[in-house]
Design an enzyme around this catalytic site. Structure first.
Site, PDB file in Angstrom:
ATOM      1  N   ASP A   1       0.876  -1.169   0.000  1.00  0.00           N
ATOM      2  CA  ASP A   1       0.000   0.000   0.000  1.00  0.00           C
ATOM      3  C   ASP A   1       0.912   1.217   0.000  1.00  0.00           C
ATOM      4  OD1 ASP A   1      -2.183   1.740   0.251  1.00  0.00           O
ATOM      5  OD2 ASP A   1      -2.080   1.665   2.436  1.00  0.00           O
TER       6      ASP A   1
ATOM      7  N   GLU B   1      -1.251  -1.261  -4.845  1.00  0.00           N
ATOM      8  CA  GLU B   1      -2.484  -0.499  -5.035  1.00  0.00           C
ATOM      9  C   GLU B   1      -2.305   0.551  -6.121  1.00  0.00           C
ATOM     10  OE1 GLU B   1      -5.160   2.592  -2.475  1.00  0.00           O
ATOM     11  OE2 GLU B   1      -4.544   0.756  -1.450  1.00  0.00           O
TER      12      GLU B   1
ATOM     13  N   ASP C   1      -2.408   0.905   7.231  1.00  0.00           N
ATOM     14  CA  ASP C   1      -1.644   0.703   5.999  1.00  0.00           C
ATOM     15  C   ASP C   1      -1.325  -0.775   5.786  1.00  0.00           C
ATOM     16  OD1 ASP C   1      -1.363   3.544   5.233  1.00  0.00           O
ATOM     17  OD2 ASP C   1      -0.231   3.666   7.101  1.00  0.00           O
TER      18      ASP C   1
END
Length: 182
Positions: A7, A69, A141
């Site tokens: 992420d 992501e 996260d």
């Protein structure tokens, strides 16, 4: 298959690692790589910390595939550019370490993990905890990174099933509602 999820973020880059065997998923590790301008580090040094951190995670856990992501454009163009640079650094670290990288949006992650594309961070955390049978909530996260791993595990399993019943090979590029896999 061992999946590494990333992420990306300039201040906090989450990572998560899971093992999959068919429908079973097992937690391996997760955490956050942090950088701060308050430490006096300029952007290039902060990107270097992220690159080295991801490289260390790859060397330690030896994943077979990575997932990152796809970031969205937000209201502040400067923040979007900074996030894009952090994401590019993450992708570079993964590819430099010889990993195949798949990509999914936050909407795809939330839909795969919670069943609702507009889920809140705390809902993602709770579902990741439940799906991986964790004793406590992972950080926000790290939960997103683990959620990316879960998303990819589901997509990979579905693609493998399609490949078994069809003479035509399923495309992995854009196979999951505009997600990307290279």
């Amino acid at each position: 298959m061992r999946i590494l999820g990333i992420d990306p973020g300039l201040q906090a880059t989450g990572f998560g690692v899971i093992d999959t065997d068919g429908p079973r998923m097992a937690y391996v590790a997760s955490g956050t790589i942090r950088t701060s301008p308050a430490d006096g580090a300029l952007l290039p040094q902060r990107l270097g910390v992220i690159f080295e951190g991801i490289s260390e995670v790859v060397q330690r856990y030896q994943p077979t595939v990575a997932v990152c992501e796809i970031v969205f454009v937000n209201v502040n163009p400067q923040a979007t550019l900074m996030l894009g640079q952090a994401r590019g650094c993450c992708l570079t670290a993964l590819v430099a370490n010889g990993l195949t990288v798949a990509e999914y949006t936050a909407l795809q992650l939330k839909k795969a993990v919670t069943g609702h594309g507009k889920a809140h961070k705390d809902q993602v955390q709770e579902m990741v905890r439940r799906l991986l049978d964790l004793p406590g909530l992972p950080g926000k996260d790290a939960a997103d990174a683990l959620g990316l791993c879960i998303t990819h595990a589901q997509v990979a399993r579905t693609s493998a099933a399609i490949n078994q019943v069809s003479k035509l090979q399923a495309r992995t590029h854009a196979a999951y509602k505009a997600g990307r896999s290279y």
